[in-house]
Structure formats: structure tokens, C-alpha cells
Design a protein around this motif. Structure first.
Motif, PDB file in Angstrom:
ATOM      1  N   LEU A 156      27.511  11.808  82.311  1.00 35.48           N
ATOM      2  CA  LEU A 156      27.405  12.515  80.992  1.00 35.48           C
ATOM      3  C   LEU A 156      27.933  10.701  80.687  1.00 35.48           C
ATOM      4  CD1 LEU A 156      29.186  15.662  81.377  1.00 35.48           C
ATOM      5  CD2 LEU A 156      26.862  14.789  80.203  1.00 35.48           C
ATOM      6  N   GLN A 157      28.457   9.940  81.525  1.00 35.39           N
ATOM      7  CA  GLN A 157      28.964   8.780  81.216  1.00 35.39           C
ATOM      8  C   GLN A 157      28.184   7.877  80.835  1.00 35.39           C
ATOM      9  OE1 GLN A 157      31.810   7.743  84.172  1.00 35.39           O
ATOM     10  NE2 GLN A 157      33.454   9.307  83.621  1.00 35.39           N
ATOM     11  N   CYS A 158      27.170   7.312  81.396  1.00 36.01           N
ATOM     12  CA  CYS A 158      26.270   7.031  81.328  1.00 36.01           C
ATOM     13  C   CYS A 158      24.947   6.446  80.383  1.00 36.01           C
ATOM     14  CB  CYS A 158      24.939   6.946  82.944  1.00 36.01           C
ATOM     15  SG  CYS A 158      25.267   6.367  84.209  1.00 36.01           S
ATOM     16  N   ARG A 159      24.831   8.122  79.780  1.00 33.95           N
ATOM     17  CA  ARG A 159      24.536   8.238  78.779  1.00 33.95           C
ATOM     18  C   ARG A 159      24.973   8.067  77.797  1.00 33.95           C
ATOM     19  NH1 ARG A 159      21.535  13.066  77.644  1.00 33.95           N
ATOM     20  NH2 ARG A 159      19.509  12.676  77.435  1.00 33.95           N
ATOM     21  N   GLU A 160      26.336   8.021  77.677  1.00 36.06           N
ATOM     22  CA  GLU A 160      27.212   7.973  76.645  1.00 36.06           C
ATOM     23  C   GLU A 160      26.808   6.000  76.365  1.00 36.06           C
ATOM     24  OE1 GLU A 160      29.239   9.065  74.262  1.00 36.06           O
ATOM     25  OE2 GLU A 160      28.608  10.809  75.467  1.00 36.06           O
ATOM     26  N   ARG A 161      26.081   5.638  76.822  1.00 36.04           N
ATOM     27  CA  ARG A 161      26.060   4.231  76.887  1.00 36.04           C
ATOM     28  C   ARG A 161      24.767   3.995  75.757  1.00 36.04           C
ATOM     29  NH1 ARG A 161      28.223   3.401  81.841  1.00 36.04           N
ATOM     30  NH2 ARG A 161      26.467   3.304  83.157  1.00 36.04           N
ATOM     31  N   ARG A 162      23.901   5.311  76.303  1.00 35.70           N
ATOM     32  CA  ARG A 162      22.626   5.285  74.785  1.00 35.70           C
ATOM     33  C   ARG A 162      23.000   4.932  73.736  1.00 35.70           C
ATOM     34  NH1 ARG A 162      20.607  10.988  75.079  1.00 35.70           N
ATOM     35  NH2 ARG A 162      23.041  11.537  75.296  1.00 35.70           N
ATOM     36  N   GLN A 163      22.068   3.782  72.795  1.00 37.89           N
ATOM     37  CA  GLN A 163      21.600   3.173  71.796  1.00 37.89           C
ATOM     38  C   GLN A 163      21.697   4.258  70.646  1.00 37.89           C
ATOM     39  OE1 GLN A 163      19.918  -0.595  72.041  1.00 37.89           O
ATOM     40  NE2 GLN A 163      21.680  -1.588  73.445  1.00 37.89           N
ATOM     41  N   HIS A 164      22.275   4.300  69.560  1.00 46.20           N
ATOM     42  CA  HIS A 164      21.478   4.914  68.018  1.00 46.20           C
ATOM     43  C   HIS A 164      20.222   4.696  68.201  1.00 46.20           C
ATOM     44  CE1 HIS A 164      24.756   5.847  67.300  1.00 46.20           C
ATOM     45  NE2 HIS A 164      25.752   5.070  67.505  1.00 46.20           N
ATOM     46  N   PRO A 165      19.157   5.018  67.488  1.00 48.97           N
ATOM     47  CA  PRO A 165      19.463   5.951  67.656  1.00 48.97           C
ATOM     48  C   PRO A 165      19.202   7.638  68.599  1.00 48.97           C
ATOM     49  CG  PRO A 165      16.720   5.615  67.281  1.00 48.97           C
ATOM     50  CD  PRO A 165      17.140   4.622  67.661  1.00 48.97           C
ATOM     51  N   ASP A 166      18.899   6.889  69.678  1.00 51.13           N
ATOM     52  CA  ASP A 166      18.825   7.670  71.173  1.00 51.13           C
ATOM     53  C   ASP A 166      20.569   8.352  71.781  1.00 51.13           C
ATOM     54  OD1 ASP A 166      16.327   6.655  70.860  1.00 51.13           O
ATOM     55  OD2 ASP A 166      16.336   6.307  72.847  1.00 51.13           O
ATOM     56  N   LEU A 167      21.189   7.864  70.667  1.00 54.45           N
ATOM     57  CA  LEU A 167      22.745   8.847  71.655  1.00 54.45           C
ATOM     58  C   LEU A 167      22.891  10.498  70.400  1.00 54.45           C
ATOM     59  CD1 LEU A 167      25.274   8.103  72.754  1.00 54.45           C
ATOM     60  CD2 LEU A 167      26.021   6.469  70.928  1.00 54.45           C
ATOM     61  N   ARG A 409       8.359  -3.944  62.356  1.00 59.12           N
ATOM     62  CA  ARG A 409       7.999  -4.988  63.856  1.00 59.12           C
ATOM     63  C   ARG A 409       9.152  -5.242  64.322  1.00 59.12           C
ATOM     64  NH1 ARG A 409       8.509  -9.491  66.620  1.00 59.12           N
ATOM     65  NH2 ARG A 409       9.067 -10.690  64.361  1.00 59.12           N
ATOM     66  N   MET A 410      10.130  -5.956  64.123  1.00 58.61           N
ATOM     67  CA  MET A 410      11.726  -5.698  64.169  1.00 58.61           C
ATOM     68  C   MET A 410      12.594  -4.275  64.749  1.00 58.61           C
ATOM     69  SD  MET A 410      13.447  -9.157  62.058  1.00 58.61           S
ATOM     70  CE  MET A 410      15.205  -8.874  63.046  1.00 58.61           C
ATOM     71  N   SER A 411      12.065  -3.922  63.675  1.00 56.80           N
ATOM     72  CA  SER A 411      12.899  -2.129  64.015  1.00 56.80           C
ATOM     73  C   SER A 411      12.254  -1.587  64.917  1.00 56.80           C
ATOM     74  CB  SER A 411      12.562  -1.371  62.877  1.00 56.80           C
ATOM     75  OG  SER A 411      12.492   0.109  63.091  1.00 56.80           O
ATOM     76  N   LEU A 412      10.503  -1.614  65.175  1.00 54.21           N
ATOM     77  CA  LEU A 412       9.692  -1.311  66.314  1.00 54.21           C
ATOM     78  C   LEU A 412       9.986  -1.964  67.754  1.00 54.21           C
ATOM     79  CD1 LEU A 412       5.926  -0.247  64.745  1.00 54.21           C
ATOM     80  CD2 LEU A 412       7.529   1.319  65.322  1.00 54.21           C
ATOM     81  N   GLU A 413      10.161  -2.968  67.807  1.00 57.68           N
ATOM     82  CA  GLU A 413      10.814  -3.773  68.877  1.00 57.68           C
ATOM     83  C   GLU A 413      12.219  -3.012  69.764  1.00 57.68           C
ATOM     84  OE1 GLU A 413      10.487  -7.810  68.081  1.00 57.68           O
ATOM     85  OE2 GLU A 413       8.173  -7.702  68.106  1.00 57.68           O
ATOM     86  N   LYS A 414      13.123  -2.989  68.042  1.00 58.03           N
ATOM     87  CA  LYS A 414      14.037  -2.287  68.461  1.00 58.03           C
ATOM     88  C   LYS A 414      14.393  -1.451  69.221  1.00 58.03           C
ATOM     89  CE  LYS A 414      19.184  -1.752  66.547  1.00 58.03           C
ATOM     90  NZ  LYS A 414      20.682  -2.588  65.426  1.00 58.03           N
ATOM     91  N   ASP A 415      13.317  -0.499  68.672  1.00 62.49           N
ATOM     92  CA  ASP A 415      13.233   1.218  68.690  1.00 62.49           C
ATOM     93  C   ASP A 415      12.681   0.741  70.698  1.00 62.49           C
ATOM     94  OD1 ASP A 415      13.870   3.871  68.625  1.00 62.49           O
ATOM     95  OD2 ASP A 415      12.278   4.224  66.623  1.00 62.49           O
ATOM     96  N   ILE A 416      11.830   0.139  70.187  1.00 59.37           N
ATOM     97  CA  ILE A 416      11.036   0.415  71.919  1.00 59.37           C
ATOM     98  C   ILE A 416      12.547  -0.356  73.030  1.00 59.37           C
ATOM     99  CG2 ILE A 416       9.815  -1.270  73.380  1.00 59.37           C
ATOM    100  CD1 ILE A 416       7.709  -1.320  70.498  1.00 59.37           C
ATOM    101  N   ALA A 417      12.486  -0.724  72.286  1.00 59.83           N
ATOM    102  CA  ALA A 417      13.751  -1.954  73.316  1.00 59.83           C
ATOM    103  C   ALA A 417      15.304  -0.429  73.691  1.00 59.83           C
ATOM    104  CB  ALA A 417      14.791  -2.964  72.740  1.00 59.83           C
ATOM    105  N   VAL A 418      15.232   0.827  72.838  1.00 57.92           N
ATOM    106  CA  VAL A 418      16.595   1.328  72.918  1.00 57.92           C
ATOM    107  C   VAL A 418      15.920   2.387  73.679  1.00 57.92           C
ATOM    108  CG1 VAL A 418      17.970   3.612  71.501  1.00 57.92           C
ATOM    109  CG2 VAL A 418      17.704   0.882  71.073  1.00 57.92           C
TER     110      VAL A 418
END
Length: 447
Positions: A156-167, A409-418
Motif C-alpha cells: 500500500l505504501q509503495c503504490r502511494e508513490r504512483r503518479q497521476h493519473p495512475d494514482l 507526444r509529450m503527454s504520451l511519453e509522460k503517460d508511458i513513463a507513468v
């Protein structure tokens, strides 16, 4: 000297004289009445104690009868004594045999109760050992729940480190929260059960101690009665104890004696049955807890796998869209360059047409004619201006589209990184950590 009459009498016989003895009479002593009496002249003037011949015979007969009466009384007393001795001997023998039988029966009763107590002690001791083993299983199971609880909280603590929008509060997080709550409830249940087992073990030991004391008393009493049963009239250990033939004030009755042991056995059996029921309950609790935890662990793992598949699929699609966007950006850049070149290419014809119109506006007088060439040149300029306007508008649209593509492209790259980060957390962190989840045997309290 004057003659005097002397009257000598014998005392009457006592009342205890036997009936066969003749009664004694009062005898008159012979009187000395003259000089020619048997006393002679030497005794003249003195009193005499001599009996008459008849009195002598009567006295002898009285002695014979007295001797006979004494012998007869003695014989009767001997016979009565022998009969009394025989009767008392028989009575003593019967009494001793009856007492020996009673002591033997008492020994049998005591041996029976002693055997029952010994059997109950063995069963209660074995039951206590089994309950101690179950308590050890409870403790091991409680210790084993610490690992999955730390895994669940760490996930649960590890998954708190997920980034938006995956949080997001996804199915995995809900299953993890259910697992953590289930672990807390099971830990509380195991702790309460351990306390119950400790209390039951204490009760078992108390009942065992009571039965051991009762058994020890019966062993001591059995040894005493066994020693008493071996005593015979020829035994050298016996002696007089004048004050022993009395009942002690604190002595129990056979009913209270038997009821005391019965109650001890009843209490011991009751605690033994309660201990057995508790062992069955502990076994059910451990089995159900292990199965529930294992099922919940499988549910969490399945949710992780599905979530990772979703993330992997989303990342794959995002990567595909990024590739297409990059190709489109390249094409759009070429299009922008082509549009710019087209605009630039229209500048030369426009210059030519405008120059022609400008030069022809200098025609003199009537030569300044609106001929077809003039109309065509004007039309050409208008067409070229319209083309330039259209090209420039399309160029602006293409540039805007290019900027949009760059933003995408930037949004996709960021989302892929997330998504990559979320996959790393779920797969590399959480699922790898969950590989250390204890087995169902460990959760059930086995080593």
C-alpha cells in the motif's frame, strides 16, 4: 472361786458363702462344773476353749462341705472362664477377620479410585501437552501473520508513490486493504485464542494438581491400610495405643470420601473435555485463517496480475500511438516545410504579375486600356493573393497541428513513463515482495 458361765459364739458366715456349705451354729463351750471334769485339777478355776466331739465332727463336715463347695465353684468358674475365653477368642478372631475383610474391601475401593485418578491424571496430562502444542501452533501462526501484514502495508505504501493519473483506487488497492483488515482481525482472534488456551492450560494444571494431591493421599492411605492388612497377632510391630479407638472430628464419611474423589474426577474430566473442544476450535481457527489468508493472497496476486496486464496493454497502446504520433509529426513537419516553400514559390509569380500591372499602368493616354491582358493580370494577382492566403492559413493550421502533435507526444511519453513506473511498482516491487508470502502450512502454525 465362784464358778462362771462363759458363752463363746462363732460369727455367722458371710453372705457370699456358697449354698452347699452348711450354716454354722452357735456352740456352747463346755462348762467346768466340778473337780472331776476333763480339765483336771490343774485347770480348775480357768475357762476352756475345747469343743465337744459332736461339734468336732460337725466342724469337719462343715470343712468337707466348704471344700466341696469351693471346688465346685472353682470348676464352674474354670468352665465359664474356658468358655468365655473360647467365645472371646472366636469373637476376636471373627472381629479381626471382619476388620481384615473391611480393610481389604477398603483397599480394593481405594485401588479402584486410585486407578481412576491415575488414569485421569494421564489423560489430563496428555491433553495438556496437546493443548500446549496447539498453543505453540497459535503462536507460530501469529508470528507468521507478521510477514503478510508487513507485505500488505508495504504494498500500500509503495503504490502511494504512483503518479497521476495512475494514482487511482483500483481493484488491487481494495484487495490489499481487505487483506490488511483480514490480517488485523486474524491477529486479534489468534491473540484472544492464545489467552483462552493459556487460561485453559492453567485450569488443566490446577485440576491435575488437585487430582495428584488426592492420588498422593490415596497412595499414602493405601500403603497404611496395606500395612494394617498385613498385621497379624504374631506381628512384632504391634503395640498398645489406648487412645486410638476414637473418631477424629475432621474425619470424613465413606460418602463424603467417595464424593470428594468423584467431584475431583468430574472437574478434571470437565476441564479435559473443555480442553479437547478448545483444541478442535483452535484447529478450525488455524485452518480457516490459513485458508482465508491464502485465498485473499491469491485474490491480491490475481488483481496485481490483471492490473499489470492492463498497465502493460495501456503502455503498449500508448507506445503505438506515440510511434504513430512521431511519424505524423515528421509528416507534418514536411508538410509545414512544403507549405512554406509553396508560399515562397507564389511570391515570384505575384511579383511578376504586380510588376506587369505596375508597368502597364504607365501606358500613355488612350493606350491605358482595360484590355483582356489587363483583366487577366488583375485576375492573376487576385488568384495569387487568394492562393497565398489559403496557403498561409493552411500553414498556420499545419503549424498548430504540429504543436498539438508535439504536446500529444509529450503527454504520451509522460503517460508511458507513468505506466512504466506503475508497472515497476506493481511488478518489481509489490509482486516481487509478495513472493515471500508464507505458505498455508506456516499460516496454519506448522514449522
Amino acid at each position: 472361786m465362784a464358778q462362771t458361765d462363759v458363752l463363746l459364739t462363732k460369727e455367722p458366715a458371710p453372705q457370699s458363702v456358697p449354698a452347699c456349705e452348711l450354716p454354722r451354729k452357735l456352740y456352747d463351750v463346755a462348762r467346768n462344773t466340778g473337780a472331776y471334769t476333763s480339765s483336771g485339777l490343774a485347770t480348775a478355776g480357768f475357762r476352756s476353749a475345747k469343743y465337744l466331739v459332736d461339734e468336732w465332727f460337725q466342724n469337719c463336715y462343715a470343712r468337707y462341705h466348704q471344700a466341696f463347695a469351693d471346688r465346685d465353684q472353682s470348676e464352674r468358674q474354670r468352665h465359664e472362664s474356658q468358655q468365655l475365653a473360647a467365645e472371646t477368642e472366636a469373637l476376636a478372631r471373627r472381629t479381626q477377620e471382619a476388620a481384615s475383610r473391611q480393610v481389604g474391601a477398603r483397599l480394593q475401593d481405594m485401588h479402584c479410585w486410585k486407578s481412576e485418578l491415575q488414569r485421569e491424571l494421564g489423560e489430563l496430562g496428555a491433553e495438556t501437552d496437546l493443548l500446549l502444542a496447539q498453543k505453540q501452533r497459535l503462536q507460530l501462526a501469529l508470528d507468521a501473520t507478521a510477514v503478510p501484514f508487513s507485505i500488505a502495508t508495504d504494498n500500500l505504501q509503495c503504490r502511494e508513490r504512483r503518479q497521476h493519473p495512475d494514482l487511482v483506487r483500483d481493484h488491487v488497492e481494495m484487495e490489499l486493504l481487505k487483506e490488511a483488515e483480514l490480517l488485523r482481525n486474524i491477529q486479534e482472534l489468534l491473540k484472544r485464542t492464545i489467552m483462552q488456551a493459556v487460561n485453559q492450560i492453567r485450569l488443566n494444571r490446577e485440576r491435575k494438581e488437585t487430582c495428584e494431591m488426592d492420588w498422593s493421599d490415596k497412595v499414602e492411605a493405601y500403603d497404611i491400610d496395606q500395612t494394617c492388612a498385613r498385621y497379624r497377632n504374631q506381628s512384632t510391630e504391634v503395640q498398645f495405643y489406648p487412645h486410638s479407638a476414637k473418631f477424629e472430628e475432621s474425619a470424613s464419611t465413606p460418602e463424603t470420601w467417595a464424593r470428594f474423589t468423584q467431584e475431583n474426577l468430574y472437574r478434571a474430566e470437565r476441564e479435559r473435555l473443555a480442553s479437547g473442544n478448545l483444541r478442535v476450535l483452535i484447529d478450525c481457527i488455524l485452518r480457516d485463517a490459513a485458508e482465508d489468508l491464502r485465498l485473499q493472497c491469491d485474490a491480491v496476486n490475481l488483481a496485481f496480475e490483471r492490473r499489470c496486464e492492463e498497465l502493460e496493454d495501456a503502455r503498449h497502446k500508448l507506445t503505438d500511438h506515440l510511434d504513430k504520433t512521431l511519424r505524423e509529426i515528421t509528416d507534418q513537419e514536411h508538410n509545414v516545410a512544403a507549405l512554406k516553400q509553396a508560399v515562397k514559390d507564389k511570391e515570384a509569380p505575384l511579383k511578376v504579375a504586380q510588376t506587369r500591372l505596375y508597368q502597364r499602368s504607365g501606358r500613355p493616354n488612350a493606350e491605358l486600356c482595360r484590355d483582356s491582358a489587363q483583366f487577366r493580370l488583375v485576375s492573376e494577382v487576385e488568384e495569387l493573393n487568394m492562393s497565398l492566403a489559403a496557403l498561409k492559413e493552411k500553414l498556420l493550421e499545419a503549424e498548430q497541428s504540429l504543436r498539438n502533435l508535439e504536446d500529444t507526444r509529450m503527454s504520451l511519453e509522460k503517460d508511458i513513463a507513468v505506466k512504466t513506473n506503475s508497472l515497476f511498482i506493481d511488478r518489481q516491487k509489490c509482486m516481487a515482495h509478495r513472493a515471500h508470502h508464507p505458505t498455508i502450512l506456516q499460516l496454519a502454525g506448522y514449522r
